[in-house]
Design a protein around this motif. Structure first.
Motif, PDB file in Angstrom:
ATOM      1  N   MET A 104       1.230   4.006  10.475  1.00  0.00           N
ATOM      2  CA  MET A 104       0.087   4.086   9.571  1.00  0.00           C
ATOM      3  C   MET A 104      -0.165   5.524   9.117  1.00  0.00           C
ATOM      4  SD  MET A 104      -1.267   1.187   8.832  1.00  0.00           S
ATOM      5  CE  MET A 104      -1.157  -0.534   9.368  1.00  0.00           C
ATOM      6  N   ALA A 105      -0.003   6.460  10.032  1.00  0.00           N
ATOM      7  CA  ALA A 105      -0.221   7.864   9.681  1.00  0.00           C
ATOM      8  C   ALA A 105       0.771   8.327   8.615  1.00  0.00           C
ATOM      9  CB  ALA A 105      -0.105   8.739  10.930  1.00  0.00           C
ATOM     10  N   VAL A 106       2.026   7.931   8.749  1.00  0.00           N
ATOM     11  CA  VAL A 106       3.033   8.336   7.763  1.00  0.00           C
ATOM     12  C   VAL A 106       2.763   7.687   6.407  1.00  0.00           C
ATOM     13  CG1 VAL A 106       5.503   8.343   7.211  1.00  0.00           C
ATOM     14  CG2 VAL A 106       4.745   8.742   9.557  1.00  0.00           C
ATOM     15  N   LEU A 107       2.243   6.473   6.384  1.00  0.00           N
ATOM     16  CA  LEU A 107       1.925   5.802   5.119  1.00  0.00           C
ATOM     17  C   LEU A 107       0.884   6.568   4.300  1.00  0.00           C
ATOM     18  CD1 LEU A 107       1.703   1.911   5.595  1.00  0.00           C
ATOM     19  CD2 LEU A 107       3.198   3.186   4.040  1.00  0.00           C
ATOM     20  N   THR A 108       0.034   7.317   4.959  1.00  0.00           N
ATOM     21  CA  THR A 108      -1.012   8.059   4.243  1.00  0.00           C
ATOM     22  C   THR A 108      -0.487   9.347   3.618  1.00  0.00           C
ATOM     23  OG1 THR A 108      -1.721   9.310   6.211  1.00  0.00           O
ATOM     24  CG2 THR A 108      -2.773   7.162   5.820  1.00  0.00           C
ATOM     25  N   THR A 109       0.745   9.721   3.924  1.00  0.00           N
ATOM     26  CA  THR A 109       1.331  10.967   3.402  1.00  0.00           C
ATOM     27  C   THR A 109       2.153  10.662   2.146  1.00  0.00           C
ATOM     28  OG1 THR A 109       3.415  10.802   4.635  1.00  0.00           O
ATOM     29  CG2 THR A 109       1.508  11.742   5.791  1.00  0.00           C
ATOM     30  N   PRO A 110       2.590  11.697   1.420  1.00  0.00           N
ATOM     31  CA  PRO A 110       3.443  11.483   0.243  1.00  0.00           C
ATOM     32  C   PRO A 110       4.736  10.733   0.553  1.00  0.00           C
ATOM     33  CG  PRO A 110       2.540  13.705   0.200  1.00  0.00           C
ATOM     34  CD  PRO A 110       2.159  13.117   1.529  1.00  0.00           C
ATOM     35  N   VAL A 111       5.202  10.807   1.793  1.00  0.00           N
ATOM     36  CA  VAL A 111       6.414  10.073   2.181  1.00  0.00           C
ATOM     37  C   VAL A 111       6.243   8.580   1.907  1.00  0.00           C
ATOM     38  CG1 VAL A 111       7.913   9.451   4.121  1.00  0.00           C
ATOM     39  CG2 VAL A 111       7.042  11.786   3.909  1.00  0.00           C
ATOM     40  N   GLY A 112       5.023   8.073   2.128  1.00  0.00           N
ATOM     41  CA  GLY A 112       4.755   6.651   1.943  1.00  0.00           C
ATOM     42  C   GLY A 112       4.844   6.182   0.509  1.00  0.00           C
ATOM     43  N   ARG A 113       4.925   7.100  -0.457  1.00  0.00           N
ATOM     44  CA  ARG A 113       5.034   6.715  -1.861  1.00  0.00           C
ATOM     45  C   ARG A 113       6.472   6.442  -2.291  1.00  0.00           C
ATOM     46  NH1 ARG A 113       0.576   7.479  -4.943  1.00  0.00           N
ATOM     47  NH2 ARG A 113      -1.225   8.427  -3.900  1.00  0.00           N
ATOM     48  N   SER A 114       7.402   6.838  -1.463  1.00  0.00           N
ATOM     49  CA  SER A 114       8.806   6.559  -1.750  1.00  0.00           C
ATOM     50  C   SER A 114       9.100   5.082  -1.489  1.00  0.00           C
ATOM     51  CB  SER A 114       9.700   7.420  -0.861  1.00  0.00           C
ATOM     52  OG  SER A 114      11.015   6.912  -0.820  1.00  0.00           O
ATOM     53  N   PRO A 115       9.727   4.373  -2.439  1.00  0.00           N
ATOM     54  CA  PRO A 115      10.012   2.940  -2.219  1.00  0.00           C
ATOM     55  C   PRO A 115      10.828   2.685  -0.954  1.00  0.00           C
ATOM     56  CG  PRO A 115      10.335   3.501  -4.515  1.00  0.00           C
ATOM     57  CD  PRO A 115      10.118   4.808  -3.784  1.00  0.00           C
ATOM     58  N   VAL A 116      11.860   3.500  -0.731  1.00  0.00           N
ATOM     59  CA  VAL A 116      12.716   3.289   0.442  1.00  0.00           C
ATOM     60  C   VAL A 116      11.944   3.554   1.725  1.00  0.00           C
ATOM     61  CG1 VAL A 116      14.780   4.082   1.659  1.00  0.00           C
ATOM     62  CG2 VAL A 116      14.821   3.826  -0.831  1.00  0.00           C
ATOM     63  N   ALA A 117      11.223   4.690   1.745  1.00  0.00           N
ATOM     64  CA  ALA A 117      10.455   5.031   2.942  1.00  0.00           C
ATOM     65  C   ALA A 117       9.365   4.011   3.210  1.00  0.00           C
ATOM     66  CB  ALA A 117       9.850   6.428   2.789  1.00  0.00           C
ATOM     67  N   ALA A 118       8.680   3.553   2.151  1.00  0.00           N
ATOM     68  CA  ALA A 118       7.612   2.565   2.325  1.00  0.00           C
ATOM     69  C   ALA A 118       8.167   1.263   2.891  1.00  0.00           C
ATOM     70  CB  ALA A 118       6.914   2.314   0.995  1.00  0.00           C
ATOM     71  N   CYS A 119       9.311   0.835   2.399  1.00  0.00           N
ATOM     72  CA  CYS A 119       9.922  -0.399   2.908  1.00  0.00           C
ATOM     73  C   CYS A 119      10.253  -0.272   4.393  1.00  0.00           C
ATOM     74  CB  CYS A 119      11.187  -0.742   2.118  1.00  0.00           C
ATOM     75  SG  CYS A 119      10.883  -1.239   0.412  1.00  0.00           S
ATOM     76  N   LEU A 120      10.841   0.872   4.771  1.00  0.00           N
ATOM     77  CA  LEU A 120      11.186   1.090   6.173  1.00  0.00           C
ATOM     78  C   LEU A 120       9.941   1.148   7.049  1.00  0.00           C
ATOM     79  CD1 LEU A 120      14.019   3.766   5.794  1.00  0.00           C
ATOM     80  CD2 LEU A 120      14.278   1.341   6.385  1.00  0.00           C
ATOM     81  N   LEU A 121       8.887   1.776   6.540  1.00  0.00           N
ATOM     82  CA  LEU A 121       7.640   1.862   7.306  1.00  0.00           C
ATOM     83  C   LEU A 121       7.013   0.489   7.509  1.00  0.00           C
ATOM     84  CD1 LEU A 121       6.059   5.070   5.743  1.00  0.00           C
ATOM     85  CD2 LEU A 121       6.719   4.765   8.141  1.00  0.00           C
ATOM     86  N   PHE A 122       7.034  -0.347   6.481  1.00  0.00           N
ATOM     87  CA  PHE A 122       6.448  -1.685   6.629  1.00  0.00           C
ATOM     88  C   PHE A 122       7.264  -2.551   7.581  1.00  0.00           C
ATOM     89  CE2 PHE A 122       4.122  -0.827   2.560  1.00  0.00           C
ATOM     90  CZ  PHE A 122       2.857  -1.001   3.083  1.00  0.00           C
ATOM     91  N   VAL A 123       8.578  -2.398   7.579  1.00  0.00           N
ATOM     92  CA  VAL A 123       9.401  -3.129   8.552  1.00  0.00           C
ATOM     93  C   VAL A 123       9.085  -2.654   9.969  1.00  0.00           C
ATOM     94  CG1 VAL A 123      11.762  -3.508   9.355  1.00  0.00           C
ATOM     95  CG2 VAL A 123      11.244  -3.670   6.920  1.00  0.00           C
ATOM     96  N   TRP A 124       8.930  -1.325  10.136  1.00  0.00           N
ATOM     97  CA  TRP A 124       8.510  -0.755  11.433  1.00  0.00           C
ATOM     98  C   TRP A 124       7.178  -1.350  11.865  1.00  0.00           C
ATOM     99  CZ3 TRP A 124      10.098   3.049  15.014  1.00  0.00           C
ATOM    100  CH2 TRP A 124       9.095   3.623  15.791  1.00  0.00           C
ATOM    101  N   LEU A 125       6.212  -1.393  10.936  1.00  0.00           N
ATOM    102  CA  LEU A 125       4.895  -1.951  11.249  1.00  0.00           C
ATOM    103  C   LEU A 125       4.977  -3.454  11.509  1.00  0.00           C
ATOM    104  CD1 LEU A 125       2.741   0.020   8.655  1.00  0.00           C
ATOM    105  CD2 LEU A 125       2.627   0.226  11.153  1.00  0.00           C
ATOM    106  N   GLY A 126       5.911  -4.131  10.858  1.00  0.00           N
ATOM    107  CA  GLY A 126       6.106  -5.543  11.150  1.00  0.00           C
ATOM    108  C   GLY A 126       6.584  -5.761  12.572  1.00  0.00           C
ATOM    109  N   PHE A 127       7.576  -4.951  12.990  1.00  0.00           N
ATOM    110  CA  PHE A 127       8.141  -5.121  14.339  1.00  0.00           C
ATOM    111  C   PHE A 127       7.084  -4.882  15.414  1.00  0.00           C
ATOM    112  CE2 PHE A 127      10.394  -3.771  18.149  1.00  0.00           C
ATOM    113  CZ  PHE A 127      11.397  -4.730  18.252  1.00  0.00           C
TER     114      PHE A 127
END
Length: 387
Positions: free
Chosen positions: A289-312
């Motif tokens: 969640m913390a990384v999603l609030t940063t500019p990294v979370g605006r990248s499509p690839v990074a956002a997809c990976l973060l949501f899969v992480w949050l799913g797991f």
């Protein structure tokens, strides 16, 4: 030997019924773009749809818990899943948003029996050495229902309109009800426990119950937030088209199903106990969640990976959590303890989607919603680690 083999049939049926009963509600997030367009909804109203199905279980889970301690799970769970099917079938003819809210309220009442009932039925068939794995597989039914819904419902809504998705949900829930009533029976060595004790709110004062409730309330909020906001975030922030965003949502639900099995199986062998696995999930969610609030979370690839992480971790936590809850409860009050813990969690399940949606509408950004979830999870981790 036949009894030993049949427990896997019980596990399969309980998992299928869970997935079938949750199918439509778990698909609301995947249909968020369609529902918001066709019904002219804002994000807050969309969150209320998710909450409507979770409102009556606030009381219904407690009632279901007592019923499960007194009656055969076959009928308590089966009739509940049947209520879900009838409500969704009626909903396929509703005229609009308000009527859909009412339909989801009734469906939620029926679903109240499925969650604790399926958990208790699996716990009664498996001993402690495999209970975590079994609970994880069974609890994977919820995200698996979400996977199937995310694959099917958006396309169905595009082709035939959103009402057709309720009819599909009704047929799926009906199949779950029939399967459970046809195949489930109590273990041969277990009979209904005659319990005459009063409902025990004193359980809320037990240290293990405080852990269960605090961690559960924060993590179901995360699960709700991921469910209602993922597709919208990917579409509006990363400029992903709705179809691709729905596919990512499928991957998130698959990761959640995998997490529920793997994390629960890990809890069977973890030297520090099942709750240590829950703490690991809390920490992983805070990071995501913390990384999603940063500019990294605006990248499509990074956002997809973060949501899969949050799913797991943000969906998978439920496997070890519910196994810990079932094992910590008094033997003659397992149903009530599970119902009590899940009922308290329902407060977060009901409040989180509209609150997160309203916060997003008011600020014009998803970052405050992610930050709020990270803060709640951090608070729960800090408090429960000390108990």
């Amino acid at each position: 030997m036949r009894t030993s083999r049949y427990r896997w049939v019980i596990l399969g049926v309980a998992t299928f019924t869970q997935a079938a009963a949750a199918f439509f509600v778990q698909g609301i997030g995947a249909m968020s773009v369609h529902l918001r367009r066709d019904l002219e909804l804002n994000t807050t109203q969309l969150g209320l749809l998710q909450s409507a199905a979770q409102l009556l279980p606030l009381a219904g889970l407690l009632v279901a818990g007592r019923l499960l301690d007194r009656h055969d799970e076959r009928w308590v769970v089966g009739i509940g899943a049947l209520v879900v099917a009838v409500a969704l079938a009626a909903g396929s003819a509703v005229p609009g948003y308000v009527s859909l809210l009412v339909v989801l309220l009734v469906a939620g009442a029926g679903y109240s029996t499925v969650q604790p009932g399926g958990s208790k039925s699996v716990a009664s068939w498996f001993d402690a050495s495999q209970r975590g794995l079994a609970m994880g597989i069974r609890q994977a039914g919820l995200p698996l229902g979400g996977v199937l819904a995310a694959c099917a419902l958006p396309s169905l809504a595009t082709a035939y309109g959103w009402r057709s998705t309720l009819a599909a949900g009704a047929l799926v829930a009906l199949s779950g009800a029939v399967a459970f009533m046809a195949f489930y029976h109590r273990p041969p060595d277990r009979r209904p426990v005659a319990t005459t004790s009063r409902v025990r709110p004193a359980l809320l004062r037990e240290p293990y119950m405080k852990k269960i409730i605090l961690s559960g309330a924060s993590m179901v909020s995360v699960h709700s937030g991921v469910g209602v906001l993922t597709v919208l975030y990917l579409h509006e922030v990363t400029a992903m088209d709705p179809a691709s965003a729905a596919l990512v949502y499928v991957a998130v639900q698959c990761a959640g199903a995998l997490g529920r099995v793997c994390l629960a199986a890990w809890s069977d062998r973890h030297g520090a106990g099942r709750y240590a696995c829950v703490l690991t999930c809390l920490a992983a969610v805070i990071i995501g969640m913390a990384v999603l609030t940063t500019p990294v979370g605006r990248s499509p690839v990074a956002a997809c990976l973060l949501f899969v992480w949050l799913g797991f971790f943000g969906i998978g936590w439920y496997g070890p959590w519910v196994a810990y809850a079932a094992e910590s409860a008094p033997p003659d009050h397992t149903g009530f303890a599970l119902g009590l813990a899940m009922a308290v969690n329902q407060v977060s399940v009901v409040l989180a989607p509209p609150v997160l949606g309203l916060l997003t509408d008011l600020t014009g950004s998803f970052a405050p919603a992610w930050a709020l979830l990270a803060a709640l999870t951090a608070a729960a981790m800090t408090l429960t680690a000390r108990l």
